[in-house]
Write a protein that holds these residues in place. Structure first.
Motif, PDB file in Angstrom:
ATOM      1  N   GLU A 239      35.427  49.226 -25.613  1.00  0.00           N
ATOM      2  CA  GLU A 239      35.128  50.583 -25.147  1.00  0.00           C
ATOM      3  C   GLU A 239      34.921  50.663 -23.626  1.00  0.00           C
ATOM      4  O   GLU A 239      35.475  51.527 -22.951  1.00  0.00           O
ATOM      5  CB  GLU A 239      33.865  51.075 -25.870  1.00  0.00           C
ATOM      6  N   GLU A 240      34.118  49.739 -23.080  1.00  0.00           N
ATOM      7  CA  GLU A 240      33.767  49.826 -21.655  1.00  0.00           C
ATOM      8  C   GLU A 240      35.003  49.699 -20.763  1.00  0.00           C
ATOM      9  O   GLU A 240      35.182  50.450 -19.807  1.00  0.00           O
ATOM     10  CB  GLU A 240      32.754  48.720 -21.309  1.00  0.00           C
ATOM     11  N   MET A 241      35.887  48.746 -21.102  1.00  0.00           N
ATOM     12  CA  MET A 241      37.087  48.552 -20.284  1.00  0.00           C
ATOM     13  C   MET A 241      38.129  49.641 -20.528  1.00  0.00           C
ATOM     14  O   MET A 241      38.915  49.955 -19.638  1.00  0.00           O
ATOM     15  CB  MET A 241      37.675  47.161 -20.522  1.00  0.00           C
ATOM     16  N   LEU A 242      38.107  50.254 -21.710  1.00  0.00           N
ATOM     17  CA  LEU A 242      38.955  51.426 -21.922  1.00  0.00           C
ATOM     18  C   LEU A 242      38.529  52.536 -20.965  1.00  0.00           C
ATOM     19  O   LEU A 242      39.361  53.157 -20.308  1.00  0.00           O
ATOM     20  CB  LEU A 242      38.869  51.912 -23.369  1.00  0.00           C
ATOM     21  N   GLN A 243      37.233  52.757 -20.872  1.00  0.00           N
ATOM     22  CA  GLN A 243      36.725  53.797 -19.964  1.00  0.00           C
ATOM     23  C   GLN A 243      37.047  53.469 -18.507  1.00  0.00           C
ATOM     24  O   GLN A 243      37.398  54.364 -17.725  1.00  0.00           O
ATOM     25  CB  GLN A 243      35.211  53.976 -20.159  1.00  0.00           C
ATOM     26  N   ALA A 244      36.949  52.193 -18.133  1.00  0.00           N
ATOM     27  CA  ALA A 244      37.287  51.781 -16.758  1.00  0.00           C
ATOM     28  C   ALA A 244      38.764  52.044 -16.468  1.00  0.00           C
ATOM     29  O   ALA A 244      39.136  52.488 -15.374  1.00  0.00           O
ATOM     30  CB  ALA A 244      36.950  50.302 -16.557  1.00  0.00           C
ATOM     31  N   THR A 245      39.608  51.769 -17.458  1.00  0.00           N
ATOM     32  CA  THR A 245      41.048  52.017 -17.300  1.00  0.00           C
ATOM     33  C   THR A 245      41.307  53.514 -17.142  1.00  0.00           C
ATOM     34  O   THR A 245      42.091  53.932 -16.284  1.00  0.00           O
ATOM     35  CB  THR A 245      41.818  51.471 -18.522  1.00  0.00           C
ATOM     36  N   LEU A 246      40.627  54.323 -17.963  1.00  0.00           N
ATOM     37  CA  LEU A 246      40.813  55.776 -17.887  1.00  0.00           C
ATOM     38  C   LEU A 246      40.333  56.342 -16.549  1.00  0.00           C
ATOM     39  O   LEU A 246      40.940  57.270 -16.000  1.00  0.00           O
ATOM     40  CB  LEU A 246      40.071  56.463 -19.043  1.00  0.00           C
ATOM     41  N   THR A 247      39.254  55.780 -16.005  1.00  0.00           N
ATOM     42  CA  THR A 247      38.755  56.225 -14.700  1.00  0.00           C
ATOM     43  C   THR A 247      39.799  55.969 -13.616  1.00  0.00           C
ATOM     44  O   THR A 247      40.117  56.856 -12.811  1.00  0.00           O
ATOM     45  CB  THR A 247      37.439  55.499 -14.351  1.00  0.00           C
ATOM     46  N   ALA A 248      40.345  54.738 -13.596  1.00  0.00           N
ATOM     47  CA  ALA A 248      41.375  54.398 -12.612  1.00  0.00           C
ATOM     48  C   ALA A 248      42.626  55.248 -12.821  1.00  0.00           C
ATOM     49  O   ALA A 248      43.269  55.691 -11.858  1.00  0.00           O
ATOM     50  CB  ALA A 248      41.723  52.919 -12.710  1.00  0.00           C
ATOM     51  N   TYR A 249      42.951  55.488 -14.068  1.00  0.00           N
ATOM     52  CA  TYR A 249      44.117  56.298 -14.436  1.00  0.00           C
ATOM     53  C   TYR A 249      43.980  57.718 -13.877  1.00  0.00           C
ATOM     54  O   TYR A 249      44.904  58.242 -13.236  1.00  0.00           O
ATOM     55  CB  TYR A 249      44.199  56.321 -15.965  1.00  0.00           C
ATOM     56  N   GLU A 250      42.816  58.299 -14.081  1.00  0.00           N
ATOM     57  CA  GLU A 250      42.579  59.668 -13.599  1.00  0.00           C
ATOM     58  C   GLU A 250      42.580  59.721 -12.074  1.00  0.00           C
ATOM     59  O   GLU A 250      43.157  60.633 -11.470  1.00  0.00           O
ATOM     60  CB  GLU A 250      41.258  60.196 -14.160  1.00  0.00           C
ATOM     61  N   GLN A 251      41.961  58.718 -11.445  1.00  0.00           N
ATOM     62  CA  GLN A 251      41.914  58.682  -9.975  1.00  0.00           C
ATOM     63  C   GLN A 251      43.318  58.544  -9.370  1.00  0.00           C
ATOM     64  O   GLN A 251      43.575  59.010  -8.258  1.00  0.00           O
ATOM     65  CB  GLN A 251      41.030  57.529  -9.491  1.00  0.00           C
ATOM     66  N   ALA A 252      44.228  57.915 -10.129  1.00  0.00           N
ATOM     67  CA  ALA A 252      45.601  57.726  -9.642  1.00  0.00           C
ATOM     68  C   ALA A 252      46.520  58.878 -10.039  1.00  0.00           C
ATOM     69  O   ALA A 252      47.731  58.803  -9.846  1.00  0.00           O
ATOM     70  CB  ALA A 252      46.157  56.404 -10.167  1.00  0.00           C
ATOM     71  N   GLY A 253      45.934  59.931 -10.612  1.00  0.00           N
ATOM     72  CA  GLY A 253      46.725  61.122 -10.926  1.00  0.00           C
ATOM     73  C   GLY A 253      47.057  61.314 -12.386  1.00  0.00           C
ATOM     74  O   GLY A 253      47.745  62.280 -12.748  1.00  0.00           O
ATOM     75  N   GLY A 254      46.608  60.392 -13.251  1.00  0.00           N
ATOM     76  CA  GLY A 254      46.853  60.542 -14.683  1.00  0.00           C
ATOM     77  C   GLY A 254      46.009  61.668 -15.264  1.00  0.00           C
ATOM     78  O   GLY A 254      44.902  61.923 -14.801  1.00  0.00           O
ATOM     79  N   HIS A 255      46.531  62.340 -16.275  1.00  0.00           N
ATOM     80  CA  HIS A 255      45.801  63.442 -16.916  1.00  0.00           C
ATOM     81  C   HIS A 255      45.024  62.914 -18.123  1.00  0.00           C
ATOM     82  O   HIS A 255      45.624  62.394 -19.062  1.00  0.00           O
ATOM     83  CB  HIS A 255      46.768  64.537 -17.356  1.00  0.00           C
ATOM     84  N   VAL A 256      43.694  63.038 -18.077  1.00  0.00           N
ATOM     85  CA  VAL A 256      42.851  62.580 -19.184  1.00  0.00           C
ATOM     86  C   VAL A 256      42.390  63.801 -19.981  1.00  0.00           C
ATOM     87  O   VAL A 256      41.486  64.521 -19.562  1.00  0.00           O
ATOM     88  CB  VAL A 256      41.635  61.777 -18.680  1.00  0.00           C
ATOM     89  N   HIS A 257      43.041  64.051 -21.119  1.00  0.00           N
ATOM     90  CA  HIS A 257      42.600  65.177 -21.954  1.00  0.00           C
ATOM     91  C   HIS A 257      41.351  64.748 -22.732  1.00  0.00           C
ATOM     92  O   HIS A 257      41.098  63.551 -22.924  1.00  0.00           O
ATOM     93  CB  HIS A 257      43.732  65.672 -22.859  1.00  0.00           C
ATOM     94  N   PRO A 258      40.523  65.710 -23.174  1.00  0.00           N
ATOM     95  CA  PRO A 258      39.209  65.372 -23.751  1.00  0.00           C
ATOM     96  C   PRO A 258      39.242  64.379 -24.911  1.00  0.00           C
ATOM     97  O   PRO A 258      38.323  63.605 -25.083  1.00  0.00           O
ATOM     98  CB  PRO A 258      38.669  66.734 -24.208  1.00  0.00           C
ATOM     99  N   GLY A 259      40.318  64.400 -25.701  1.00  0.00           N
ATOM    100  CA  GLY A 259      40.358  63.515 -26.871  1.00  0.00           C
ATOM    101  C   GLY A 259      41.115  62.221 -26.656  1.00  0.00           C
ATOM    102  O   GLY A 259      41.389  61.496 -27.623  1.00  0.00           O
TER     103      GLY A 259
END
Length: 299
Positions: A239-259
């Motif tokens: 879980e923790e590294m999934l969240q870290a990946t999503l943070t970097a993803y969003e910062q690089a322009g990826g779209h993180v939808h709520p689900g």
């Protein structure tokens, strides 16, 4: 003649003259066996031999994917295979720089060459996926790459679950969980993106500093649910590294939808479905028995 000699002779018919000396075989892939061999200049070549006719049929689609993603990932210094041999019985290309983060031993055990739970990898993966997912469905469609809409993604899972449930005995608790998932609007994507489909360290190449240098095996790539490219990271690193990946993803322009995080976990839990479909494709008794045990573990 050995299998290596056969493959090298096949390659020679298409141009490159490679040596059997120092050549290696990798049997880890479900779709291809792979031979690595060098030419006279020392350049290593990757030779991929399809295991089944259905794999050969998918080669043209993978070629279109490679042509689409190559210039986009190159902007971040990430290479993809350049197929210089393209035939139904053999694919060949000069080996990309770097080495995979995960290989299998002769006994089939995982041999990690990096830490999948490292924050550094999570960040690099997030940036890589943001770049890949920036390719729009319209660009993919224009390139002749398969495009699935959000509705089609959900329907495909429903169809796959129905097919698996018909062919195997499935634990009732699993059936119930899958049904709840299919009916839960919050986790399904409102937009689809260009995905790799099997992005995990066995298909990612790294240099000595951990920089991503290349991505291999685009067989299952298409426009689909962005969560499918995060599933292996959740499975290997939690879980923790999934969240870290999503943070970097969003910062690089990826779209993180709520689900997105919830959907990633659902896809990981649905991995027995994918394996069961693979077993139905191969028809091999050992594959079918493994799938049956995954789907009904209490039997």
């Amino acid at each position: 003649m050995s299998m290596i000699d056969d493959v090298i002779a096949l390659a020679a018919a298409h141009g490159p003259r490679l040596s059997a000396q120092g050549a290696t075989v990798n049997e880890a892939g479900l779709d291809y066996r792979v031979v690595m061999a060098s030419d006279a200049t020392g350049q290593r070549w990757v030779l991929r031999i399809p295991r089944r006719a259905d794999v050969s049929e998918g080669m043209a689609a993978e070629t279109r994917v490679l042509d689409l993603v190559a210039p986009v990932l190159a902007e971040d210094g990430v290479a993809v295979p350049d197929w210089q041999i393209r035939s139904p019985e053999l694919i060949g290309y000069p080996a990309l720089p770097g080495s995979p983060g995960l290989t299998l031993t002769d006994a089939g055990e995982p041999d990690w060459h990096m830490d999948p739970a490292s924050p550094d990898y999570a960040e690099r993966l997030g940036r890589l996926l943001a770049r890949l997912h920036s390719i729009t469905p319209e660009q993919a469609e224009a390139a002749g790459v398969e495009v699935r809409t959000p509705t089609q993604v959900r329907q495909a899972w429903q169809d796959d679950i129905a097919r698996v449930s018909e062919a195997f005995t499935v634990l009732p608790a699993l059936t119930e969980a899958w049904q709840d998932w299919l009916e839960d609007d919050t986790c399904w994507p409102e937009q689809t993106v260009m995905t790799h489909g099997e992005i995990y360290p066995a298909h990612v190449l790294f240099d000595e500093k951990g920089t991503v240098t290349g991505v291999l095996d685009w067989t299952t790539a298409r426009v689909d649910d962005p969560a499918r490219d995060l599933t292996a990271q959740y499975g290997a690193a939690g879980e923790e590294m999934l969240q870290a990946t999503l943070t970097a993803y969003e910062q690089a322009g990826g779209h993180v939808h709520p689900g997105l995080a919830a959907q990633t976990k659902h896809l990981w839990n649905a991995s027995p479905i994918g394996y069961a479909l693979y077993a139905l494709t191969t028809g091999a008794e050992t594959d079918l028995a493994t799938a049956a045990a995954m789907l009904n573990p209490q039997a």
